[in-house]
Design an enzyme around this catalytic site. Sequence first.
Site, short mmCIF file in Angstrom:
data_model
loop_
_atom_site.label_atom_id
_atom_site.label_comp_id
_atom_site.label_asym_id
_atom_site.label_seq_id
_atom_site.Cartn_x
_atom_site.Cartn_y
_atom_site.Cartn_z
N ARG A 196 0.84 -0.97 0.48
CA ARG A 196 0.33 -0.02 -0.25
C ARG A 196 0.91 1.56 -0.16
O ARG A 196 0.33 2.22 -0.60
CB ARG A 196 -0.37 -0.09 1.28
CG ARG A 196 -2.68 -0.46 1.22
CD ARG A 196 -2.48 -1.28 2.26
NE ARG A 196 -1.30 -1.91 2.90
CZ ARG A 196 -2.18 -3.33 2.63
NH1 ARG A 196 -2.91 -3.87 1.71
NH2 ARG A 196 -0.98 -4.17 2.69
N THR A 197 1.91 1.38 0.80
CA THR A 197 2.52 2.45 1.21
C THR A 197 3.24 3.14 -0.31
O THR A 197 3.19 4.03 -0.81
CB THR A 197 3.72 2.37 2.49
OG1 THR A 197 2.54 2.10 3.38
CG2 THR A 197 4.06 4.17 2.21
N LYS B 183 25.68 -3.91 -1.54
CA LYS B 183 27.02 -4.13 -1.72
C LYS B 183 28.06 -3.23 -0.70
O LYS B 183 29.05 -2.27 -0.41
CB LYS B 183 27.45 -3.33 -2.83
CG LYS B 183 26.88 -3.71 -4.57
CD LYS B 183 27.52 -2.64 -5.24
CE LYS B 183 26.58 -3.01 -6.73
NZ LYS B 183 26.66 -2.15 -7.71
N HIS C 188 5.85 6.17 11.24
CA HIS C 188 4.56 6.00 9.91
C HIS C 188 3.79 7.15 9.65
O HIS C 188 2.47 6.62 10.25
CB HIS C 188 3.95 4.53 10.55
CG HIS C 188 3.95 4.04 8.92
ND1 HIS C 188 4.06 4.87 7.76
CD2 HIS C 188 3.65 3.20 8.29
CE1 HIS C 188 4.18 3.91 6.77
NE2 HIS C 188 3.39 3.10 7.01
#
Length: 359
Positions: free
Chosen positions: A51-52, A80, A129
Amino acid sequence: MRDLIGIEDFSKEEIDELIEISKDIMDNKEKYSEMCKGKILATLFFEPSTRTRLSFESAMLSLGGSILGFSNANSSSTSKGESLADTITVVSGYSDIIAMRHPKEGAPLVASMHSNVPIINAGDGGHNHPTQTLLDLLTISKEKGHIDNLTVGLCGDLKYGRTVHSLVTALSLYSNVKFVFISPEELKMPEYINEILDKKNIEYVETNNLEGSIPELDILYMTRIQRERFTDVEEYERLKDVYILDKKKLDNAKEDLSILHPLPRVNEIAVEVDDDKRRAAYFRQAENGRYMRMAIILKLLDEKNLNYEYKHLNDAIESNNCKCENSMCITSIERGLKQLAVKCNDNKLRCIFCDHEIK
Ligand code: NCD
């Protein structure tokens, strides 16, 4: 530069304004369809998302802008051994705004220290969030008509669930919101969130009883037990199905209860609850994300905000002797990062990146 690292980056007035703009976008999509023409959003997802990330991309495309990015850290140079600082320095030269998700707490704050373009925190470990919170507030406003004067139950993994940390912080700005924190003892709300409520004398109850709490709730915010954050697999297995909301448990709920969930759900809301169209608001909530993220992008790219005074590090002090011991904090992996901290009321030091106490 204006960033969105934690929900406290926006005032209550700005949050209300974002809610109104999102509603206007829903009603007048055409009006907004070229507002970001020529602008590029980078979505850097070092951790999985459906969703985000997709709603951010859909939001930028709906504004007439373009998108680039990656959805898996393994396909970036992180694999890396590149530092976050270097990745961000480079990508901020390729884009006008960056939405990022990272498994380490505080990673977006570190990114903002190296970026020439606004950084949006799309989830940092078990910490914050804020864009989810803004769409949660939009959903509450649409479902209930107001955000003040509500009793809000938050149920499930309150320890590792980043959405509830940001949501409680935001709801503490509204009048007469009462909280019921429903979780097993092992997954209680972190102390630093309770401290925000204590400081403002806001009422909250901590309980492990979902069924007994339901009758008084106006909002029930269910959350997934966050498997990926557990260090002890057996503990996860023991707790994973501790709360399952089914039709029967809703027998004593208010007629106009709104059930929210940031999704993805696992077992915590039985599929049969989806038929309770009025109360089951979680799919409407997910759709609201697209419009709220359009409003957020517009706000952060607004010229007025490009000379914004950077507040995050204002109260930060260098903690030369003590280091954050939280293994989930970005300080545990990022090379050359100075340990910054803030002093709290009782003279405790908290890591500026993850909010854990530094001892
Ligand atoms: C949440 C997240 O990523 O924190 N999902 C989302 O953004 N909609 C909740 C979760 O993963 O449980």
